[in-house]
Design a protein around this motif. Sequence first.
Motif, PDB file in Angstrom:
ATOM      1  N   ASP A 249       0.860  -1.172   0.000  1.00 30.67           N
ATOM      2  CA  ASP A 249       0.000   0.000   0.000  1.00 30.67           C
ATOM      3  C   ASP A 249       0.900   1.226   0.000  1.00 30.67           C
ATOM      4  O   ASP A 249       2.112   1.111  -0.177  1.00 30.67           O
ATOM      5  CB  ASP A 249      -0.969  -0.018   1.189  1.00 30.67           C
ATOM      6  CG  ASP A 249      -0.250  -0.195   2.521  1.00 30.67           C
ATOM      7  OD1 ASP A 249       0.842   0.392   2.681  1.00 30.67           O
ATOM      8  OD2 ASP A 249      -0.768  -0.917   3.385  1.00 30.67           O
ATOM      9  N   ASN A 250       0.334   2.369   0.190  1.00 33.57           N
ATOM     10  CA  ASN A 250       1.129   3.588   0.098  1.00 33.57           C
ATOM     11  C   ASN A 250       2.097   3.758   1.256  1.00 33.57           C
ATOM     12  O   ASN A 250       2.971   4.625   1.200  1.00 33.57           O
ATOM     13  CB  ASN A 250       0.210   4.807   0.037  1.00 33.57           C
ATOM     14  CG  ASN A 250      -0.585   4.849  -1.247  1.00 33.57           C
ATOM     15  OD1 ASN A 250      -0.121   4.371  -2.283  1.00 33.57           O
ATOM     16  ND2 ASN A 250      -1.789   5.413  -1.191  1.00 33.57           N
ATOM     17  N   ALA A 251       1.941   2.966   2.281  1.00 34.21           N
ATOM     18  CA  ALA A 251       2.757   3.170   3.466  1.00 34.21           C
ATOM     19  C   ALA A 251       3.686   2.022   3.799  1.00 34.21           C
ATOM     20  O   ALA A 251       4.684   2.211   4.485  1.00 34.21           O
ATOM     21  CB  ALA A 251       1.858   3.445   4.674  1.00 34.21           C
ATOM     22  N   SER A 252       3.363   0.802   3.333  1.00 33.81           N
ATOM     23  CA  SER A 252       4.156  -0.334   3.787  1.00 33.81           C
ATOM     24  C   SER A 252       4.156  -1.465   2.770  1.00 33.81           C
ATOM     25  O   SER A 252       3.379  -1.476   1.818  1.00 33.81           O
ATOM     26  CB  SER A 252       3.624  -0.847   5.133  1.00 33.81           C
ATOM     27  OG  SER A 252       2.292  -1.292   4.988  1.00 33.81           O
ATOM     28  N   VAL A 276       7.735  -0.216   6.699  1.00 30.24           N
ATOM     29  CA  VAL A 276       7.280   1.067   6.170  1.00 30.24           C
ATOM     30  C   VAL A 276       8.168   1.471   5.015  1.00 30.24           C
ATOM     31  O   VAL A 276       9.392   1.303   5.063  1.00 30.24           O
ATOM     32  CB  VAL A 276       7.316   2.143   7.275  1.00 30.24           C
ATOM     33  CG1 VAL A 276       6.939   3.515   6.716  1.00 30.24           C
ATOM     34  CG2 VAL A 276       6.385   1.761   8.408  1.00 30.24           C
ATOM     35  N   THR A 279      11.063   7.038   2.008  1.00 25.51           N
ATOM     36  CA  THR A 279      11.167   7.927   0.849  1.00 25.51           C
ATOM     37  C   THR A 279      12.584   8.459   0.730  1.00 25.51           C
ATOM     38  O   THR A 279      13.128   9.019   1.683  1.00 25.51           O
ATOM     39  CB  THR A 279      10.184   9.105   0.973  1.00 25.51           C
ATOM     40  OG1 THR A 279       8.879   8.590   1.126  1.00 25.51           O
ATOM     41  CG2 THR A 279      10.243   9.989  -0.255  1.00 25.51           C
ATOM     42  N   THR A 285      10.071   5.644  -3.530  1.00 22.44           N
ATOM     43  CA  THR A 285      10.027   4.855  -2.309  1.00 22.44           C
ATOM     44  C   THR A 285      10.846   3.604  -2.496  1.00 22.44           C
ATOM     45  O   THR A 285      10.960   3.064  -3.589  1.00 22.44           O
ATOM     46  CB  THR A 285       8.578   4.465  -1.947  1.00 22.44           C
ATOM     47  OG1 THR A 285       8.004   3.778  -3.047  1.00 22.44           O
ATOM     48  CG2 THR A 285       7.756   5.695  -1.608  1.00 22.44           C
TER      49      THR A 285
END
Length: 367
Positions: A249-252, A276, A279, A285
């Motif tokens: 997902d966008n975080a992990s 996580v 960035t 990422t």
Amino acid sequence: MNHEFWYLSRAAGFTAYLLLFVSVALGMALGTRLTDRLFRRNAIFDLHRFTTILALLFTLFHVYVLLGDGFFNFNVWQLSVPFWTPYRTWQTAIGIVSLYLMLLVVASFYVRQFIGYRAWRVLHFLTFALYAGATLHGITAGTDTSQRWAQLLYLSTGTAVVALIMYRIQYRIPDSETVRTLRLVAGGATIVTAVVLVFGTGLLSRSTASGAAAQAVAASPPAPQAQGRYPFLNTFDANFSGTYTQSNDNASVHLTMDGTTDRGLQANVHIELVQVLDTDHDGDTRVDTDNDGDSRVSVNLAQVIDSSTNAELCNGQLTALEGNYLAFRCAGAGPYSGVRMTFTTNVNASNDGSFSGPLSGNMVRRG
């Protein structure tokens, strides 16, 4: 999986090595006039040049035929740039450097008239470094080193080259009582060098492993807790396959892998990673698996488990994750207590949740 390309590479490698040995021996024979009573010097020189060129051609084939091997999935850069390959990195790097030295030596035959005889001779002395590098590469990276015929090949050719070098050194010194003493010392040095080659490289203490790309090395006696079904393996290669689940997902990133190895160290491998995304400076990422203090890992687990008893053999964590390349390190447990294990693999992942690829590893006793 078929291993025709691996077999071709191994055969070409030994052919190239023997041709290089003949080339080196002929070159030193020219410098000492050993063959002057049997052959003309220009004929020996032509044969010396021909075997060097032929050795280069077989070496190129030995290297780049591996592009067709589906087990390791090498690319051109991994086979051409030292330290880029995940397979026995420094051992393979020595072979790549030796290839470039061979290219330089062969090129020197064709530029001799432009650079002069003295410069040509200096370049030609690179042949000794080339031969030493090729021998070390063959012993440490080759999967046939555990075979008795390969051991005898390295020992006989290596000892012959050392003996010729000693003879060439003596040949340059006027005959005297000192020279006769030097000959005895040189003979002893040859024997000592052969002994170092045998025991310093662990040449005769390697264990045999089955498979085209498999080799288990036991250069020192197994620790008492690693006897029987738990052998101590300095280095090993295996087929690695199993299933995985991954979600981003966008975080992990969430990754779970469960696989088995069928050669070398035969065991199950379990990997879990929940981390996580970090960035970097360009806004992209990446998975941060280093120890710089920024890592925000909630789960990082790598386990090696006995496939029969489910006993834990090694417990540690993932240290690298770049595309399909993974590396993990773990501390031995149970029968491998006091042993540190390091693993690297480059897997091919399928959309159905399965993966396969080669896995390389080594064991080191912690002092």
